[in-house]
Every structure is written in C-alpha cells, then in structure tokens.
Design an enzyme around this catalytic site. Sequence first.
Site, PDB file in Angstrom:
ATOM      1  N   ASN A   5     -17.007  22.556  23.015  1.00 11.47           N
ATOM      2  CA  ASN A   5     -15.824  21.845  22.526  1.00 11.47           C
ATOM      3  C   ASN A   5     -16.190  21.173  21.213  1.00 11.47           C
ATOM      4  OD1 ASN A   5     -13.581  20.330  22.047  1.00 11.47           O
ATOM      5  ND2 ASN A   5     -13.893  18.894  23.748  1.00 11.47           N
ATOM      6  N   HIS A  91      -7.946  17.720  28.436  1.00 11.69           N
ATOM      7  CA  HIS A  91      -9.195  17.026  28.097  1.00 11.69           C
ATOM      8  C   HIS A  91      -8.934  15.514  28.092  1.00 11.69           C
ATOM      9  CE1 HIS A  91     -12.608  15.555  25.780  1.00 11.69           C
ATOM     10  NE2 HIS A  91     -13.225  16.671  26.110  1.00 11.69           N
ATOM     11  N   GLU A 163     -15.270  16.317  34.065  1.00 10.78           N
ATOM     12  CA  GLU A 163     -15.817  15.542  32.956  1.00 10.78           C
ATOM     13  C   GLU A 163     -15.587  14.061  33.223  1.00 10.78           C
ATOM     14  OE1 GLU A 163     -16.334  18.079  29.237  1.00 10.78           O
ATOM     15  OE2 GLU A 163     -14.378  17.151  29.104  1.00 10.78           O
TER      16      GLU A 163
HETATM   17  C1  PEP Z   1     -16.448  17.015  25.835  1.00 10.72           C
HETATM   18  O1  PEP Z   1     -15.889  16.606  24.851  1.00 10.72           O
HETATM   19  O2  PEP Z   1     -15.838  17.799  26.573  1.00 10.72           O
HETATM   20  C2  PEP Z   1     -17.807  16.565  26.120  1.00 10.72           C
HETATM   21  C3  PEP Z   1     -18.318  16.847  27.291  1.00 10.72           C
HETATM   22  O3  PEP Z   1     -18.469  15.885  25.120  1.00 10.72           O
HETATM   23  P1  PEP Z   1     -20.035  15.452  25.084  1.00 10.72           P
HETATM   24  O4  PEP Z   1     -20.821  16.656  25.511  1.00 10.72           O
HETATM   25  O5  PEP Z   1     -20.280  15.067  23.661  1.00 10.72           O
HETATM   26  O6  PEP Z   1     -20.189  14.322  26.047  1.00 10.72           O
END
Ligand code: PEP
Length: 249
Positions: A5, A91, A163
């Site tokens: 991403n 997201h 996430e």
């Molecule tokens: C994301 O934006 O989906 C993400 C997981 O970011 P990071 O890996 O920077 O925590």
Amino acid sequence: MIAANWKMYKTPDEAVAFVRAFIPLVAHHSHAEIVLCPSPTLLPTVVDAARNTPAHIAAQTMHWLDQGAYTGETSPLQLKALGVTHVLIGHSERRQYFNETDESVNLKLKSALAHGLVPIVCVGELLAERESGQTAAVLERQTSVALGGIDPAAASPLVIAYEPVWAIGTGRTATPEIADEAHKIIRAQIAKSLSPALAASTRILYGGSVKPDNTASLCALDDIDGALVGGASLDPASFAQIVANSAAK
Ligand code: PEP
C-alpha cells in the site's frame, strides 16, 4: 498474498523506477500473489510498467457505482478499463479521514465482486477499543456488516486484511499471538456470515508495521495468509525481502 500500500507516495517516475528495480528481485518467487496499490494517478503508469510481470495492480479505494455525479471518485468500470485487478476497501485511513463506514464497505465489496475485482477488505480495532476489551466485538461487527447480503457462491475472491489501527505506521507490530487471535475471530465470523468452507479458504492478511524482519514470524502462522504492507513497501529491496521472508509458511 503480499500487498504494497503506497498510500499518497511516489511520482510516476518513482513508481516506474520501483517496478523496474523490484520485479527482478522477486522473479524466482512464486509462493505469493504480489499486489501493488498505487495512488489513482499512478495506476495507468504502474499497470503499464508491470505488464507481463507477476505483480497485480490494485486501487486504494473506489466508488461502488459504475458512473454518476460523484466528483473526485473513481468507478469500478474505470479501474477495470485501466487493467486494475484488485481493490483495497475500507482501509482505516479511509475510515478515519474520509468517512468510510461499515455500510459503504459493504456496498463497495458487493460492487467489486460483481465487477470481478479482487477485494481486499480492511478491518481492525483502534487502540482504545483494544484497551477496553472490545477487539472481538469490533472485528465481528466490521466483518459481518461488510459481508451482509454477499452471495457465498460469489465470495471466493474475497481477501480480508486485519490491520489493528494502533499498529499502522507506528512501528508497533501486533505480536504473532495477537494477530493469530484476531485472524481466528475474523475467520469464525466469515463462517457465520458466509460458510465454513469460505472461512477456511478466504485469505486473511496481517497489516501494521510489517517489516522484513517480522514477516517470517507472522506469515508462519496457519491463520495468516499474507501481509498488507505500508511504509516498508515503498522501497523495492525492502518489499522484495518481505516477499522472500513470507515463504516461511
Ligand atoms: C497500511 O497502510 O496498510 C499499513 C499496514 O501501513 P504500515 O505498514 O506502514 O504500518
């Protein structure tokens, strides 16, 4: 699946330079489906640069309707016409800053499936929700509303990304135990909302400060089927190392 991403980073020249540097580094890896998620203005450039390579291209969001008076939005038809094959939905940055709700996630998921785009639906609890013991309830609500009214017969392309919001961009990764527990909660909800067979076959990615050195311990777990990577996906060598280390399973 290992997905990058890129958020609102990179110019077209930088995106092409990434693809040229990255592809040779992963040429001998076939264990993971690789997905790059650039900003909308980069999509045609990255689709072109990645043609005839193992990398699939995803949009970071989309509207659920085919067309209409929705200034600033992008439709699934427009994405498909560019050669985009995957799409991130819900997201946490979209939920936090752009009013994305569980209900709009549901509409977008239905639309992505109807248009043959592989949907990567993001769910995850806030720090305050984890600290007040609401993690399971939040994940069950986000997953069940997202999957509401989805025909199980059409849901096999579905991918979910867990996430935890407190782990995104913070350098604070969920421990494999925390991630594993959350993935099991999400899988159980998929079984209830769709079917046990789909719960078993749906890929659930972990995302939140994934780096080359924590990829193997996360991806080794049975319930973790890949990673959604933000910051560490911006550099081709770092992202290629994550792809390599994800072969731990
Ligand atoms: C994301 O934006 O989906 C993400 C997981 O970011 P990071 O890996 O920077 O925590």
